[in-house]
Scaffold this motif. Structure first.
Motif, PDB file in Angstrom:
ATOM      1  N   THR A   1      -4.467  -0.812  -2.992  1.00  8.02           N
ATOM      2  CA  THR A   1      -3.828  -1.791  -2.136  1.00  8.02           C
ATOM      3  C   THR A   1      -3.670  -3.048  -2.969  1.00  8.02           C
ATOM      4  O   THR A   1      -4.603  -3.452  -3.681  1.00  8.02           O
ATOM      5  CB  THR A   1      -4.690  -2.074  -0.892  1.00  8.02           C
TER       6      THR A   1
ATOM      7  N   SER B   1       0.852  -1.199   0.000  1.00  7.48           N
ATOM      8  CA  SER B   1       0.000   0.000   0.000  1.00  7.48           C
ATOM      9  C   SER B   1       0.886   1.247   0.000  1.00  7.48           C
ATOM     10  O   SER B   1       2.103   1.155   0.132  1.00  7.48           O
ATOM     11  CB  SER B   1      -0.925  -0.004   1.216  1.00  7.48           C
ATOM     12  N   ASN B   2       0.232   2.406  -0.124  1.00  2.00           N
ATOM     13  CA  ASN B   2       0.931   3.702  -0.083  1.00  2.00           C
ATOM     14  C   ASN B   2       2.122   3.745  -1.045  1.00  2.00           C
ATOM     15  O   ASN B   2       3.243   4.074  -0.663  1.00  2.00           O
ATOM     16  CB  ASN B   2       1.380   4.040   1.342  1.00  2.00           C
TER      17      ASN B   2
ATOM     18  N   LYS C   1      -2.682   5.079  -6.255  1.00  2.00           N
ATOM     19  CA  LYS C   1      -3.747   4.654  -5.353  1.00  2.00           C
ATOM     20  C   LYS C   1      -3.976   3.156  -5.445  1.00  2.00           C
ATOM     21  O   LYS C   1      -3.800   2.554  -6.491  1.00  2.00           O
ATOM     22  CB  LYS C   1      -5.036   5.407  -5.672  1.00  2.00           C
TER      23      LYS C   1
END
Length: 162
Positions: free
Chosen positions: A158, A140-141, A156
């Motif tokens: 996950t 993520s991130n 954007k």
């Protein structure tokens, strides 16, 4: 004659401004193209593809992809089973990878970076007869940075596997 001299001076000043602005226009405004920058999962690795525009032709850029990783590692016995008292650990940290890329004649740069989780043996020490195994990952991130030009973009989503 005074008006003519004034017009000549203004024309000369305008010419200098345009000549001075040319290199800035050639180098443009470095930025990542959102629609051409993405991340996807390949097994347990995160594949980050990107496109940056607004660079000077032939410029050499250092691109870095960074993402948060939450990975589960477990000890697995020789039969491929998890023992009834499983030894496991969660790795929760940032992972990054960088590379050097060269912009094309049009000032665009296209590339791919792959982020890999740490090797299972480096994260979890298992008892004899058992093997440290990576069970799952969640990325993520995701952020892509051009460390040379300063351009940055967040991807954007996950991404999990396997």
């Amino acid at each position: 004659m005074t008006i003519r001299r004034t017009l000549v001076a203004l024309a000369a000043a305008a010419g200098l401004v345009l000549v001075g602005a040319s290199p800035a226009i050639a180098g443009g405004n470095p930025h990542f193209i959102k629609s051409a920058t993405s991340a996807s999962i390949d097994g347990v690795s995160l594949v980050v593809e990107f496109k940056e525009a607004g660079l000077s032709s032939g410029s050499v850029e250092t691109i870095q992809a960074t993402a948060d990783l939450e990975a589960l590692y477990q000890c697995v016995n020789g039969g491929g089973n998890v023992p009834s008292d499983p030894k496991k650990t969660v790795f929760d940290d940032s992972v990054s990878e960088s590379g050097v890329f060269t912009a094309g004649q049009n000032g665009n740069l296209v590339g791919t970076l792959m982020l890999d989780p740490p090797d299972a043996d480096a994260v979890l020490d298992c008892p004899g007869g058992q093997t440290s195994t990576l069970v799952s990952v969640v990325w993520s991130n995701v952020v892509v940075d051009d460390l040379t030009s300063g351009a940055t973009i967040m991807v954007k989503g996950t991404f999990s596997g396997p």
